[in-house]
Scaffold this active site. Structure first.
Site, PDB file in Angstrom:
ATOM      1  N   LYS A  46       0.858  -1.198   0.000  1.00 54.03           N
ATOM      2  CA  LYS A  46       0.000   0.000   0.000  1.00 54.03           C
ATOM      3  C   LYS A  46       0.889   1.240   0.000  1.00 54.03           C
ATOM      4  CE  LYS A  46      -3.496  -2.826   2.054  1.00 54.03           C
ATOM      5  NZ  LYS A  46      -4.706  -2.966   2.828  1.00 54.03           N
TER       6      LYS A  46
ATOM      7  N   GLU B 191     -10.806 -10.767  -1.613  1.00 55.00           N
ATOM      8  CA  GLU B 191     -10.526  -9.996  -0.409  1.00 55.00           C
ATOM      9  C   GLU B 191     -11.826  -9.412   0.139  1.00 55.00           C
ATOM     10  OE1 GLU B 191      -6.165  -8.568  -0.226  1.00 55.00           O
ATOM     11  OE2 GLU B 191      -7.302  -7.126  -1.394  1.00 55.00           O
TER      12      GLU B 191
HETATM   13  P1  PGA Z   1      -4.343  -6.728   5.145  1.00 53.63           P
HETATM   14  O1  PGA Z   1      -4.531  -6.150   3.662  1.00 53.63           O
HETATM   15  O2  PGA Z   1      -3.527  -7.990   5.042  1.00 53.63           O
HETATM   16  O3  PGA Z   1      -3.627  -5.637   5.888  1.00 53.63           O
HETATM   17  O4  PGA Z   1      -5.706  -7.005   5.676  1.00 53.63           O
HETATM   18  C1  PGA Z   1      -4.763  -6.995   2.571  1.00 53.63           C
HETATM   19  C2  PGA Z   1      -4.913  -6.189   1.303  1.00 53.63           C
HETATM   20  O5  PGA Z   1      -5.501  -5.094   1.342  1.00 53.63           O
HETATM   21  O6  PGA Z   1      -4.452  -6.603   0.230  1.00 53.63           O
END
Ligand code: PGA
Length: 250
Positions: A9, A163
């Site tokens: 991110k 997701e």
């Molecule tokens: P997370 O994010 O593992 O922090 O929940 C997953 C993603 O957004 O790809």
């Protein structure tokens, strides 16, 4: 094959990215490296590309635009990502859909643009808490899959990531039953897109995957890997997830 893709991110400076990649190369054994993917923010891609040169750890973008060039201020093209050495790009991550309002017809074009540039798009789909509450999970993920693959070429690689929006960054993980059910639905829908390529299309699970819960999800039917946000930011934790999955038999 079992894959772990780390979605950074908007995290890591150029210095941190360089250090991360150096550490990951050092820690990952050669038979692990093939199955690892890092997805840095666009501005640190150069550091990542340089740091991974000669390694079989692959990397990709978190997004790309549907056109290769033109008057699209602020965007990045799949062609340039490929030129820099990327192998993948995420398309339609829920943060792009929700925070940046990416329309679904744009996502189909992005998937096609990524494939045309020689990248493997990782198309992300997932329901919100409300969708699940109102029993709309199947409808939503099948719609997102159909929309996103509308212009996709089945003879070129495509990955999917399931997701659930309510599980991303929240510490809430989907139960093995929920994951298995959603992945089975996606596998069936992929067959509408391509009867011959559906089975070989990796479907990753993402949403609060950590070293502690990886083993129980990794061995489920139709789970071919993980897309990991928060827990991928530390190379040791990222590898811990991969290793837990492999030792569980994934
Ligand atoms: P997370 O994010 O593992 O922090 O929940 C997953 C993603 O957004 O790809």
């Amino acid at each position: 094959m079992f894959y772990c893709a780390g979605n950074w991110k908007l995290n890591k400076s150029t210095v941190e990215a360089r250090e991360y990649v150096r550490a990951l190369r050092e820690l990952a054994k050669s038979d692990e490296a093939d199955n690892l993917v890092v997805l840095p923010p666009a501005l640190v891609s150069f550091e990542v590309a340089a740091g991974l040169s000669g390694s079989s750890i692959r990397w990709g973008g978190q997004n790309c635009y549907a056109e290769a060039k033109g008057a699209f201020t602020g965007e990045n093209s799949a062609v340039t990502l490929k030129e820099m050495g990327a192998s993948f790009t995420l398309v339609g991550h829920s943060e792009r859909r929700q925070i940046f309002g990416e329309p679904e017809d744009m996502l189909a074009k992005k998937v096609a643009a990524a494939q045309n540039a020689g990248l493997t798009p990782i198309l992300c789909v997932g329901e919100t808490q409300d969708d699940r509450r109102w029993n709309r999970t199947q409808e939503v993920i099948v719609r997102q899959l159909r929309q996103g693959t509308q212009a996709a070429d089945p003879s070129r690689p495509l990955w999917l990531a399931y997701e659930p929006v309510w599980a991303i960054g929240t510490g809430l993980v989907a139960t093995p039953e929920q994951v298995e059910e959603a992945h089975a639905i996606l596998r069936r829908s992929l067959k509408e897109w391509s009867a011959t390529h559906a089975d070989e299309t990796p479907i990753l699970y993402g949403g609060s995957v950590k070293g502690e819960n990886a083993a129980s999800l990794a061995t489920l039917a139709n789970v071919d890997g993980f897309l990991i946000g928060g827990a991928s930011l530390d190379p040791n934790e990222f590898l811990k997830i991969y290793r837990a999955s492999k030792s569980a038999g994934a």
